[in-house]
Design a protein around this motif. Structure first.
Motif, PDB file in Angstrom:
ATOM      1  N   MET A 217      49.444  27.619  33.356  1.00 58.93           N
ATOM      2  CA  MET A 217      48.720  26.800  34.289  1.00 58.93           C
ATOM      3  C   MET A 217      47.252  27.174  34.217  1.00 58.93           C
ATOM      4  O   MET A 217      46.911  28.342  34.062  1.00 58.93           O
ATOM      5  CB  MET A 217      49.272  27.013  35.694  1.00 58.93           C
ATOM      6  N   ALA A 218      46.411  26.203  34.349  1.00 62.97           N
ATOM      7  CA  ALA A 218      44.972  26.447  34.308  1.00 62.97           C
ATOM      8  C   ALA A 218      44.555  27.318  35.491  1.00 62.97           C
ATOM      9  O   ALA A 218      45.069  27.175  36.602  1.00 62.97           O
ATOM     10  CB  ALA A 218      44.225  25.131  34.328  1.00 62.97           C
ATOM     11  N   THR A 219      43.624  28.215  35.250  1.00 59.96           N
ATOM     12  CA  THR A 219      43.167  29.135  36.286  1.00 59.96           C
ATOM     13  C   THR A 219      42.574  28.388  37.473  1.00 59.96           C
ATOM     14  O   THR A 219      42.745  28.800  38.614  1.00 59.96           O
ATOM     15  CB  THR A 219      42.124  30.096  35.701  1.00 59.96           C
ATOM     16  N   ALA A 220      41.901  27.283  37.222  1.00 64.98           N
ATOM     17  CA  ALA A 220      41.265  26.530  38.306  1.00 64.98           C
ATOM     18  C   ALA A 220      42.286  25.922  39.265  1.00 64.98           C
ATOM     19  O   ALA A 220      41.957  25.636  40.417  1.00 64.98           O
ATOM     20  CB  ALA A 220      40.396  25.422  37.730  1.00 64.98           C
ATOM     21  N   LEU A 221      43.520  25.750  38.834  1.00 68.23           N
ATOM     22  CA  LEU A 221      44.546  25.154  39.684  1.00 68.23           C
ATOM     23  C   LEU A 221      45.309  26.180  40.517  1.00 68.23           C
ATOM     24  O   LEU A 221      46.113  25.802  41.360  1.00 68.23           O
ATOM     25  CB  LEU A 221      45.539  24.364  38.826  1.00 68.23           C
ATOM     26  N   LEU A 222      45.076  27.456  40.287  1.00 70.99           N
ATOM     27  CA  LEU A 222      45.786  28.497  41.021  1.00 70.99           C
ATOM     28  C   LEU A 222      45.147  28.751  42.375  1.00 70.99           C
ATOM     29  O   LEU A 222      43.943  28.601  42.544  1.00 70.99           O
ATOM     30  CB  LEU A 222      45.764  29.805  40.219  1.00 70.99           C
ATOM     31  N   PRO A 223      45.942  29.160  43.394  1.00 70.27           N
ATOM     32  CA  PRO A 223      45.365  29.554  44.672  1.00 70.27           C
ATOM     33  C   PRO A 223      44.532  30.825  44.496  1.00 70.27           C
ATOM     34  O   PRO A 223      44.700  31.566  43.523  1.00 70.27           O
ATOM     35  CB  PRO A 223      46.566  29.819  45.572  1.00 70.27           C
ATOM     36  N   GLN A 224      43.668  31.097  45.435  1.00 70.85           N
ATOM     37  CA  GLN A 224      42.663  32.139  45.284  1.00 70.85           C
ATOM     38  C   GLN A 224      43.193  33.529  44.917  1.00 70.85           C
ATOM     39  O   GLN A 224      42.668  34.117  43.993  1.00 70.85           O
ATOM     40  CB  GLN A 224      41.792  32.226  46.537  1.00 70.85           C
ATOM     41  N   PRO A 225      44.179  34.110  45.557  1.00 72.60           N
ATOM     42  CA  PRO A 225      44.540  35.467  45.129  1.00 72.60           C
ATOM     43  C   PRO A 225      45.031  35.512  43.683  1.00 72.60           C
ATOM     44  O   PRO A 225      44.724  36.436  42.946  1.00 72.60           O
ATOM     45  CB  PRO A 225      45.657  35.885  46.077  1.00 72.60           C
ATOM     46  N   TYR A 226      45.759  34.506  43.257  1.00 73.30           N
ATOM     47  CA  TYR A 226      46.298  34.478  41.900  1.00 73.30           C
ATOM     48  C   TYR A 226      45.217  34.158  40.872  1.00 73.30           C
ATOM     49  O   TYR A 226      45.309  34.564  39.723  1.00 73.30           O
ATOM     50  CB  TYR A 226      47.437  33.480  41.798  1.00 73.30           C
ATOM     51  N   ARG A 227      44.212  33.423  41.262  1.00 70.68           N
ATOM     52  CA  ARG A 227      43.112  33.095  40.368  1.00 70.68           C
ATOM     53  C   ARG A 227      42.364  34.363  39.963  1.00 70.68           C
ATOM     54  O   ARG A 227      41.990  34.540  38.809  1.00 70.68           O
ATOM     55  CB  ARG A 227      42.151  32.128  41.057  1.00 70.68           C
TER      56      ARG A 227
ATOM     57  N   ILE B 273      43.649  37.494  39.990  1.00 71.81           N
ATOM     58  CA  ILE B 273      44.553  38.337  39.207  1.00 71.81           C
ATOM     59  C   ILE B 273      44.728  37.785  37.797  1.00 71.81           C
ATOM     60  O   ILE B 273      44.881  38.545  36.838  1.00 71.81           O
ATOM     61  CB  ILE B 273      45.914  38.463  39.924  1.00 71.81           C
ATOM     62  N   SER B 274      44.682  36.482  37.649  1.00 71.74           N
ATOM     63  CA  SER B 274      44.912  35.845  36.355  1.00 71.74           C
ATOM     64  C   SER B 274      43.891  36.270  35.303  1.00 71.74           C
ATOM     65  O   SER B 274      44.175  36.228  34.114  1.00 71.74           O
ATOM     66  CB  SER B 274      44.892  34.333  36.515  1.00 71.74           C
ATOM     67  N   VAL B 275      42.723  36.700  35.746  1.00 71.32           N
ATOM     68  CA  VAL B 275      41.668  37.086  34.810  1.00 71.32           C
ATOM     69  C   VAL B 275      42.071  38.310  33.994  1.00 71.32           C
ATOM     70  O   VAL B 275      41.722  38.433  32.831  1.00 71.32           O
ATOM     71  CB  VAL B 275      40.353  37.346  35.575  1.00 71.32           C
ATOM     72  N   ILE B 276      42.844  39.235  34.574  1.00 73.57           N
ATOM     73  CA  ILE B 276      43.221  40.449  33.861  1.00 73.57           C
ATOM     74  C   ILE B 276      44.698  40.480  33.466  1.00 73.57           C
ATOM     75  O   ILE B 276      45.130  41.404  32.804  1.00 73.57           O
ATOM     76  CB  ILE B 276      42.895  41.704  34.693  1.00 73.57           C
ATOM     77  N   HIS B 277      45.455  39.505  33.865  1.00 77.42           N
ATOM     78  CA  HIS B 277      46.888  39.470  33.554  1.00 77.42           C
ATOM     79  C   HIS B 277      47.084  38.923  32.139  1.00 77.42           C
ATOM     80  O   HIS B 277      46.421  37.985  31.727  1.00 77.42           O
ATOM     81  CB  HIS B 277      47.610  38.578  34.569  1.00 77.42           C
ATOM     82  N   PRO B 278      48.003  39.498  31.370  1.00 77.37           N
ATOM     83  CA  PRO B 278      48.166  39.049  29.977  1.00 77.37           C
ATOM     84  C   PRO B 278      48.527  37.569  29.841  1.00 77.37           C
ATOM     85  O   PRO B 278      48.025  36.892  28.954  1.00 77.37           O
ATOM     86  CB  PRO B 278      49.294  39.916  29.427  1.00 77.37           C
TER      87      PRO B 278
END
Length: 69
Positions: free
Chosen positions: A1-11, A13-18
């Motif tokens: 899923m695109a990072t822009a579509l994620l809710p704020q806490p997950y957005r 975390i997504s930056v450093i998650h594999p």
């Protein structure tokens, strides 16, 4: 899923998650091949090196056994 579509806490975390970095790398290379970023590949490489180090450390600990004997 695109990072822009994620809710704020997950957005965040997504930056450093594999998984987030793999998706970002695939999106960047498929949609904008002339603007490929090195950051997703570096994050994936860091995760790979870290996990490989943990596997090697755990294999050594299992092979050597406990040190308090």
């Amino acid at each position: 899923m695109a990072t822009a579509l994620l809710p704020q806490p997950y957005r965040t975390i997504s930056v450093i998650h594999p998984n987030g970095r793999v998706i970002a790398l695939l999106q960047t290379t498929s949609y904008f091949p002339e603007a490929v970023s090195v950051r997703p590949a570096l994050v994936e490489g860091a995760w790979l090196v870290g996990l490989l180090g943990l596997v090697l450390l755990s294999a050594r600990l299992v092979r050597d056994g406990p040190r308090w004997r």
